[in-house]
Design a protein around this motif. Structure first.
Motif, PDB file in Angstrom:
ATOM      1  N   ILE A   8      -7.759 -20.245 -11.893  1.00  0.00           N
ATOM      2  CA  ILE A   8      -7.135 -18.897 -11.277  1.00  0.00           C
ATOM      3  C   ILE A   8      -5.792 -18.835 -11.794  1.00  0.00           C
ATOM      4  O   ILE A   8      -5.428 -17.749 -12.057  1.00  0.00           O
ATOM      5  CB  ILE A   8      -7.841 -18.885 -10.042  1.00  0.00           C
ATOM      6  CG1 ILE A   8      -9.189 -18.809  -9.850  1.00  0.00           C
ATOM      7  CG2 ILE A   8      -6.927 -17.594  -9.294  1.00  0.00           C
ATOM      8  CD1 ILE A   8      -9.875 -17.783 -10.725  1.00  0.00           C
ATOM      9  N   GLU A   9      -4.917 -19.631 -11.163  1.00  0.00           N
ATOM     10  CA  GLU A   9      -3.455 -19.737 -11.513  1.00  0.00           C
ATOM     11  C   GLU A   9      -3.137 -19.462 -12.850  1.00  0.00           C
ATOM     12  O   GLU A   9      -2.036 -18.593 -13.292  1.00  0.00           O
ATOM     13  CB  GLU A   9      -2.679 -20.999 -10.782  1.00  0.00           C
ATOM     14  CG  GLU A   9      -2.732 -20.939  -9.395  1.00  0.00           C
ATOM     15  CD  GLU A   9      -2.568 -22.059  -8.743  1.00  0.00           C
ATOM     16  OE1 GLU A   9      -2.209 -23.083  -9.337  1.00  0.00           O
ATOM     17  OE2 GLU A   9      -2.455 -22.143  -7.276  1.00  0.00           O
ATOM     18  N   LEU A  11      -5.098 -18.374 -15.241  1.00  0.00           N
ATOM     19  CA  LEU A  11      -5.438 -16.808 -15.681  1.00  0.00           C
ATOM     20  C   LEU A  11      -4.501 -15.748 -15.009  1.00  0.00           C
ATOM     21  O   LEU A  11      -4.083 -14.716 -15.732  1.00  0.00           O
ATOM     22  CB  LEU A  11      -6.989 -16.758 -15.249  1.00  0.00           C
ATOM     23  CG  LEU A  11      -7.500 -15.414 -15.786  1.00  0.00           C
ATOM     24  CD1 LEU A  11      -7.343 -15.243 -17.230  1.00  0.00           C
ATOM     25  CD2 LEU A  11      -9.074 -15.345 -15.204  1.00  0.00           C
ATOM     26  N   SER A  12      -4.265 -15.904 -13.997  1.00  0.00           N
ATOM     27  CA  SER A  12      -3.314 -14.965 -13.118  1.00  0.00           C
ATOM     28  C   SER A  12      -2.071 -14.932 -13.808  1.00  0.00           C
ATOM     29  O   SER A  12      -1.353 -13.808 -13.973  1.00  0.00           O
ATOM     30  CB  SER A  12      -2.944 -15.530 -11.753  1.00  0.00           C
ATOM     31  OG  SER A  12      -2.458 -14.619 -11.156  1.00  0.00           O
ATOM     32  N   CYS A  15      -2.589 -12.803 -16.909  1.00  0.00           N
ATOM     33  CA  CYS A  15      -2.638 -11.311 -16.483  1.00  0.00           C
ATOM     34  C   CYS A  15      -1.185 -10.824 -16.171  1.00  0.00           C
ATOM     35  O   CYS A  15      -0.867  -9.673 -16.424  1.00  0.00           O
ATOM     36  CB  CYS A  15      -3.470 -11.198 -15.579  1.00  0.00           C
ATOM     37  SG  CYS A  15      -5.315 -11.625 -15.807  1.00  0.00           S
ATOM     38  N   GLN A  31      -4.981  -4.824  -9.605  1.00  0.00           N
ATOM     39  CA  GLN A  31      -6.016  -6.012  -9.530  1.00  0.00           C
ATOM     40  C   GLN A  31      -7.007  -5.864  -8.164  1.00  0.00           C
ATOM     41  O   GLN A  31      -8.027  -6.264  -8.615  1.00  0.00           O
ATOM     42  CB  GLN A  31      -5.239  -7.475  -9.281  1.00  0.00           C
ATOM     43  CG  GLN A  31      -5.929  -8.524  -9.406  1.00  0.00           C
ATOM     44  CD  GLN A  31      -6.780  -8.815 -10.499  1.00  0.00           C
ATOM     45  OE1 GLN A  31      -6.130  -8.596 -11.656  1.00  0.00           O
ATOM     46  NE2 GLN A  31      -7.927  -9.054 -10.547  1.00  0.00           N
ATOM     47  N   ILE A  73     -14.023 -13.826  -9.101  1.00  0.00           N
ATOM     48  CA  ILE A  73     -12.881 -14.231  -9.893  1.00  0.00           C
ATOM     49  C   ILE A  73     -11.852 -13.059  -9.733  1.00  0.00           C
ATOM     50  O   ILE A  73     -10.524 -13.568  -9.681  1.00  0.00           O
ATOM     51  CB  ILE A  73     -13.365 -14.467 -11.424  1.00  0.00           C
ATOM     52  CG1 ILE A  73     -14.274 -15.582 -11.391  1.00  0.00           C
ATOM     53  CG2 ILE A  73     -12.122 -14.459 -12.352  1.00  0.00           C
ATOM     54  CD1 ILE A  73     -14.835 -15.685 -12.737  1.00  0.00           C
ATOM     55  N   LEU A  77      -8.070 -13.697  -8.452  1.00  0.00           N
ATOM     56  CA  LEU A  77      -6.906 -13.431  -9.119  1.00  0.00           C
ATOM     57  C   LEU A  77      -5.901 -12.450  -8.353  1.00  0.00           C
ATOM     58  O   LEU A  77      -4.914 -12.519  -8.547  1.00  0.00           O
ATOM     59  CB  LEU A  77      -7.472 -12.995 -10.382  1.00  0.00           C
ATOM     60  CG  LEU A  77      -8.039 -13.724 -11.475  1.00  0.00           C
ATOM     61  CD1 LEU A  77      -8.456 -12.824 -12.637  1.00  0.00           C
ATOM     62  CD2 LEU A  77      -6.760 -14.481 -11.968  1.00  0.00           C
ATOM     63  N   TYR A  81      -1.203 -12.603  -6.846  1.00  0.00           N
ATOM     64  CA  TYR A  81      -0.398 -11.243  -6.995  1.00  0.00           C
ATOM     65  C   TYR A  81       0.164 -10.841  -5.790  1.00  0.00           C
ATOM     66  O   TYR A  81       1.202 -10.434  -5.519  1.00  0.00           O
ATOM     67  CB  TYR A  81      -1.294  -9.998  -7.212  1.00  0.00           C
ATOM     68  CG  TYR A  81      -1.429  -9.859  -8.795  1.00  0.00           C
ATOM     69  CD1 TYR A  81      -0.603  -9.397  -9.760  1.00  0.00           C
ATOM     70  CD2 TYR A  81      -2.648 -10.772  -9.386  1.00  0.00           C
ATOM     71  CE1 TYR A  81      -0.899  -9.352 -11.014  1.00  0.00           C
ATOM     72  CE2 TYR A  81      -2.690 -10.517 -10.836  1.00  0.00           C
ATOM     73  CZ  TYR A  81      -1.972  -9.737 -11.714  1.00  0.00           C
ATOM     74  OH  TYR A  81      -2.338  -9.779 -13.150  1.00  0.00           O
TER      75      TYR A  81
END
Length: 103
Positions: A8-9, A11-12, A15, A31, A73, A77, A81
């Motif tokens: 997740i980190e 992919l974040s 993004c 998001q 997911i 994510l 943020y």
């Protein structure tokens, strides 16, 4: 669970880099909107599965699950943020509290 958060980190970060030209508050809003979009897709698939839509598509429980995972997911994510440093700890705290209700 560490592998999940590691992914997740990562992919974040991808993004966030893609949206680097946008203000942080707009990225947060987008998001969170993505969470709603994914949940809506799960609901659409459920409607299709139950023949409650006229879209003409056949849907399966597998598609509903796919869209639900997409919503999860997207929600995960959204956490970095809102709080890039404390997202994992906040998630753990809230998850612990919510799973202990009524016990």
């Amino acid at each position: 669970m560490d592998t999940l958060w590691d992914n997740i980190e990562k992919l974040s970060a991808v993004c966030r880099a893609a949206g680097a030209h946008l203000p942080d508050e707009e990225l947060k809003a987008l998001q969170i909107g993505k969470v709603a979009e994914e949940a809506g897709e799960a609901m659409h698939a459920l409607h299709g599965l139950k023949c409650l839509t006229t879209c003409g598509e056949d849907h399966t429980w597998s598609q509903v699950q796919n869209d639900l995972v997409g919503a999860v997911i997207a929600a995960l994510l959204a956490m970095p943020y809102i709080d890039p440093i404390g997202a994992r700890a906040t998630f753990d705290e809230i998850c612990h509290r919510r799973t202990r209700r009524g016990r």
